[in-house]
Motif scaffolding. Structure first.
Motif, PDB file in Angstrom:
ATOM      1  N   ASP A  39       6.005  -1.823  -1.641  1.00 12.77           N
ATOM      2  CA  ASP A  39       5.163  -1.621  -0.462  1.00 12.77           C
ATOM      3  C   ASP A  39       5.385  -2.691   0.600  1.00 12.77           C
ATOM      4  O   ASP A  39       4.722  -2.685   1.634  1.00 12.77           O
ATOM      5  CB  ASP A  39       3.689  -1.576  -0.841  1.00 12.77           C
ATOM      6  CG  ASP A  39       3.173  -2.889  -1.428  1.00 12.77           C
ATOM      7  OD1 ASP A  39       3.993  -3.687  -1.928  1.00 12.77           O
ATOM      8  OD2 ASP A  39       1.941  -3.110  -1.399  1.00 12.77           O
ATOM      9  N   GLU A  46       1.690   1.929  -8.258  1.00 12.42           N
ATOM     10  CA  GLU A  46       0.238   1.864  -8.237  1.00 12.42           C
ATOM     11  C   GLU A  46      -0.179   0.706  -7.347  1.00 12.42           C
ATOM     12  O   GLU A  46       0.141  -0.448  -7.630  1.00 12.42           O
ATOM     13  CB  GLU A  46      -0.322   1.659  -9.647  1.00 12.42           C
ATOM     14  CG  GLU A  46      -0.068   2.816 -10.598  1.00 12.42           C
ATOM     15  CD  GLU A  46      -0.746   2.607 -11.948  1.00 12.42           C
ATOM     16  OE1 GLU A  46      -1.417   1.569 -12.128  1.00 12.42           O
ATOM     17  OE2 GLU A  46      -0.600   3.472 -12.819  1.00 12.42           O
ATOM     18  N   LYS A  47      -0.828   1.022  -6.237  1.00  9.00           N
ATOM     19  CA  LYS A  47      -1.258   0.002  -5.280  1.00  9.00           C
ATOM     20  C   LYS A  47      -0.113  -0.950  -4.911  1.00  9.00           C
ATOM     21  O   LYS A  47      -0.293  -2.161  -4.820  1.00  9.00           O
ATOM     22  CB  LYS A  47      -2.455  -0.783  -5.833  1.00  9.00           C
ATOM     23  CG  LYS A  47      -3.727   0.058  -5.986  1.00  9.00           C
ATOM     24  CD  LYS A  47      -4.875  -0.787  -6.488  1.00  9.00           C
ATOM     25  CE  LYS A  47      -6.191  -0.018  -6.450  1.00  9.00           C
ATOM     26  NZ  LYS A  47      -6.201   1.164  -7.344  1.00  9.00           N
ATOM     27  N   GLY A  48       1.069  -0.387  -4.688  1.00  3.04           N
ATOM     28  CA  GLY A  48       2.193  -1.171  -4.202  1.00  3.04           C
ATOM     29  C   GLY A  48       3.006  -1.876  -5.258  1.00  3.04           C
ATOM     30  O   GLY A  48       3.958  -2.593  -4.932  1.00  3.04           O
ATOM     31  N   GLU A  49       2.691  -1.673  -6.533  1.00  3.11           N
ATOM     32  CA  GLU A  49       3.443  -2.289  -7.619  1.00  3.11           C
ATOM     33  C   GLU A  49       4.058  -1.181  -8.474  1.00  3.11           C
ATOM     34  O   GLU A  49       3.370  -0.236  -8.853  1.00  3.11           O
ATOM     35  CB  GLU A  49       2.524  -3.162  -8.472  1.00  3.11           C
ATOM     36  CG  GLU A  49       3.225  -3.907  -9.582  1.00  3.11           C
ATOM     37  CD  GLU A  49       2.284  -4.813 -10.356  1.00  3.11           C
ATOM     38  OE1 GLU A  49       2.437  -6.039 -10.285  1.00  3.11           O
ATOM     39  OE2 GLU A  49       1.375  -4.276 -11.032  1.00  3.11           O
ATOM     40  N   GLY A  87       1.591   1.893  -0.333  1.00  3.35           N
ATOM     41  CA  GLY A  87       0.539   1.102  -0.950  1.00  3.35           C
ATOM     42  C   GLY A  87      -0.623   1.919  -1.471  1.00  3.35           C
ATOM     43  O   GLY A  87      -1.658   1.357  -1.842  1.00  3.35           O
ATOM     44  N   ALA A  88      -0.460   3.227  -1.561  1.00  4.47           N
ATOM     45  CA  ALA A  88      -1.532   4.098  -2.037  1.00  4.47           C
ATOM     46  C   ALA A  88      -1.877   3.793  -3.498  1.00  4.47           C
ATOM     47  O   ALA A  88      -1.117   3.136  -4.214  1.00  4.47           O
ATOM     48  CB  ALA A  88      -1.124   5.561  -1.895  1.00  4.47           C
ATOM     49  N   ASP A  89      -3.028   4.280  -3.934  1.00  2.00           N
ATOM     50  CA  ASP A  89      -3.433   4.074  -5.327  1.00  2.00           C
ATOM     51  C   ASP A  89      -2.340   4.533  -6.280  1.00  2.00           C
ATOM     52  O   ASP A  89      -2.029   3.864  -7.270  1.00  2.00           O
ATOM     53  CB  ASP A  89      -4.731   4.818  -5.624  1.00  2.00           C
ATOM     54  CG  ASP A  89      -5.938   4.164  -4.966  1.00  2.00           C
ATOM     55  OD1 ASP A  89      -5.810   3.017  -4.498  1.00  2.00           O
ATOM     56  OD2 ASP A  89      -6.996   4.800  -4.919  1.00  2.00           O
ATOM     57  N   ARG A  92       8.219  -5.952  -4.369  1.00  2.00           N
ATOM     58  CA  ARG A  92       7.186  -4.924  -4.291  1.00  2.00           C
ATOM     59  C   ARG A  92       7.659  -3.818  -3.350  1.00  2.00           C
ATOM     60  O   ARG A  92       8.077  -4.101  -2.216  1.00  2.00           O
ATOM     61  CB  ARG A  92       5.867  -5.501  -3.768  1.00  2.00           C
ATOM     62  CG  ARG A  92       5.177  -6.474  -4.713  1.00  2.00           C
ATOM     63  CD  ARG A  92       3.902  -7.012  -4.071  1.00  2.00           C
ATOM     64  NE  ARG A  92       2.986  -5.939  -3.703  1.00  2.00           N
ATOM     65  CZ  ARG A  92       1.972  -5.517  -4.469  1.00  2.00           C
ATOM     66  NH1 ARG A  92       1.755  -6.093  -5.641  1.00  2.00           N
ATOM     67  NH2 ARG A  92       1.180  -4.541  -4.060  1.00  2.00           N
ATOM     68  N   CYS A 143       1.669   6.448  -5.925  1.00  2.00           N
ATOM     69  CA  CYS A 143       2.689   6.906  -4.974  1.00  2.00           C
ATOM     70  C   CYS A 143       4.011   7.150  -5.685  1.00  2.00           C
ATOM     71  O   CYS A 143       4.531   6.260  -6.370  1.00  2.00           O
ATOM     72  CB  CYS A 143       2.882   5.873  -3.864  1.00  2.00           C
ATOM     73  SG  CYS A 143       4.136   6.335  -2.651  1.00  2.00           S
TER      74      CYS A 143
END
Length: 264
Positions: free
Chosen positions: A240, A113-116, A82-84, A238, A86
């Motif tokens: 994440d 990007e943020k889990g997406e 879930g990082a900005d 997703r 990844c």
């Protein structure tokens, strides 16, 4: 092609040429290790992941990295999804096939990007085929934009594995899906299964395990091609998020047809 798309594709080709293809059909017994029942890892997986991680860190130094083998060694690595930014790496998808000296196999990389999932690459070194997608910008095969197409069979073709299903789930497949779909073998390689769903080979597929390195790139690519991949309840996949169950299809209509065959 964007600089990012090209840089990652070039890295995948280079790693495959150096770490994977020289060992294809030439692994020794000591270079194949059993991780779990019906799940192996090879020296090629490990060397590929190390090289990919090093290369991706140079492309986007600010991005976290989650690799299949690093997670096997340390489960807490999954928390980075879930990082900005990844990178999600499957260094050798289809390892069981590769270990037996047969196709298909490949490399899968996703950028989240943020889990997406924002971008995804699926590389097949034997077919010299790279599938790429960027969110909102379409799906491509070797640089050519593609649109998902159905097989056109009277009875749609369903690639479904029962390997990771329990007995009740296997029974549901036989009772609820088999009467309406042609059941065919799966390739045991997501880098091959997702292209089959968009390129007129298979119409639908059911995935029980939905690990990020197997599915983040393929789900984005299929959806960008105009097919549909989503959780059983229709919600977005997703990388994440944990969980099981994923339906993928060459078209939204086929996704609906398959979903209607699966009990709540």
């Amino acid at each position: 092609m964007s600089a990012l798309e090209t840089a990652v594709a070039d890295l995948m080709r280079d790693v495959a040429a150096k770490a994977i293809m020289p060992r294809y059909q030439s692994l020794s017994a000591g270079e194949i290790i059993e991780k779990a029942e019906d799940d192996v890892v090879t020296i090629a997986d490990r060397e590929s992941e190390a090289m990919l991680a090093e290369g991706l860190a140079k492309i986007l130094p600010e991005a976290a990295i989650v690799g299949e083998e690093s997670v096997h060694a340390d489960a807490s690595v999954m928390d980075r999804r879930g990082a900005d930014l990844c990178w999600i790496i499957d260094p050798l998808d289809g390892t069981n096939n590769f270990a037996k000296g047969k196709p298909p196999f490949g490399i899968i990389i996703a950028l989240a990007e943020k889990g997406e999932t924002h971008a995804g690459w699926l590389w097949d070194p034997l077919q010299d085929r790279i599938c790429f997608a960027e969110r909102g910008k379409g799906a491509f095969v070797n640089g050519e934009r593609i649109a998902a197409r159905e097989t056109g069979e009277d009875m749609p073709v369903a690639a479904i594995s029962t390997i990771f299903m329990d007995e009740a789930q296997r029974h549901q497949v036989k009772q609820n899906i088999a009467p309406y779909f042609q059941l065919v073998d799966i390739p045991r390689c997501a880098a091959e299964q997702y292209p089959r769903l968009a390129l007129g080979v298979n119409d639908v597929s059911v995935f029980q395990r939905t690990l990020a390195w197997d599915h983040a790139a393929g789900v984005l690519w299929l959806n960008e091609a105009g097919g549909r991949a989503a959780r059983l309840d229709g919600s977005a996949y997703r990388p994440d998020q944990d969980g099981t169950g994923l339906l993928a299809a060459a078209s939204p209509a086929l996704w609906d047809k398959l979903a209607a065959c699966i009990p709540d």
